[in-house]
Scaffold this active site. Structure first.
Site, PDB file in Angstrom:
ATOM      1  N   GLY A  95       8.198   3.836  -4.229  1.00 45.42           N
ATOM      2  CA  GLY A  95       9.300   4.679  -3.819  1.00 45.42           C
ATOM      3  C   GLY A  95       8.688   5.622  -2.751  1.00 45.42           C
ATOM      4  O   GLY A  95       7.685   5.563  -2.704  1.00 45.42           O
ATOM      5  N   SER A  96       9.567   6.493  -2.518  1.00 46.51           N
ATOM      6  CA  SER A  96       9.164   7.397  -1.514  1.00 46.51           C
ATOM      7  C   SER A  96       8.074   8.302  -1.869  1.00 46.51           C
ATOM      8  O   SER A  96       7.390   8.894  -1.025  1.00 46.51           O
ATOM      9  CB  SER A  96      10.389   8.130  -1.054  1.00 46.51           C
ATOM     10  N   LYS A  97       7.997   8.648  -3.112  1.00 44.33           N
ATOM     11  CA  LYS A  97       6.826   9.741  -3.527  1.00 44.33           C
ATOM     12  C   LYS A  97       5.430   9.051  -3.685  1.00 44.33           C
ATOM     13  O   LYS A  97       4.497   9.737  -3.043  1.00 44.33           O
ATOM     14  CB  LYS A  97       6.989  10.035  -4.887  1.00 44.33           C
ATOM     15  N   ILE A  98       5.575   7.926  -3.903  1.00 46.23           N
ATOM     16  CA  ILE A  98       4.258   6.782  -3.836  1.00 46.23           C
ATOM     17  C   ILE A  98       3.844   6.951  -2.146  1.00 46.23           C
ATOM     18  O   ILE A  98       2.593   6.828  -1.669  1.00 46.23           O
ATOM     19  CB  ILE A  98       4.289   5.612  -4.580  1.00 46.23           C
ATOM     20  N   ALA A 101       2.606   9.845  -0.882  1.00 46.30           N
ATOM     21  CA  ALA A 101       1.260  10.370  -1.260  1.00 46.30           C
ATOM     22  C   ALA A 101       0.041   9.189  -0.662  1.00 46.30           C
ATOM     23  O   ALA A 101      -0.883   9.752  -0.452  1.00 46.30           O
ATOM     24  CB  ALA A 101       1.143  10.116  -2.911  1.00 46.30           C
TER      25      ALA A 101
END
Length: 105
Positions: A95-98, A101
């Site tokens: 997803g966008s968070k991964i 990061a």
């Protein structure tokens, strides 16, 4: 640490405490006879991966995603981790968070 190892660590870290993620990564590196890389992931079954990461949250799902992502990277991208946000977002369990990061490091 390779880009693939960083990628796997980020996948495992979702909804999981850092110490648990670190232990799971260490376990993967020790249990995979050729080290943690795309080829070694391809050589083991999903159940083996699940056992190695059993302490992380959603380990069954993450084991499946790791296998699928390794296969996609091997077959479509010549064993490389993708370089674009758009391509990474197409991988299962990403997803966008991964992605955010991953590119932050």
């Amino acid at each position: 640490i390779s880009r693939f190892q960083s990628f796997i660590a980020l996948m495992l870290s979702s909804q999981t405490k850092d110490q648990v993620t670190a232990t799971a990564m260490q376990n993967l590196c020790q249990q995979l006879t050729e080290g943690l890389n795309i080829e070694s992931i391809m050589q083991v079954d999903e159940e083996f991966l699940d056992q190695c990461i059993s302490k992380v949250e959603f380990h069954c799902r993450k084991a499946k995603y790791i296998k699928q992502a390794a296969k996609i990277c091997k077959e479509k991208y010549d064993r490389n981790i993708l370089n674009s946000v758009e391509e990474l977002m197409k991988l299962p369990g990403i997803g966008s968070k991964i992605v955010g990061a991953y590119y932050k490091d």
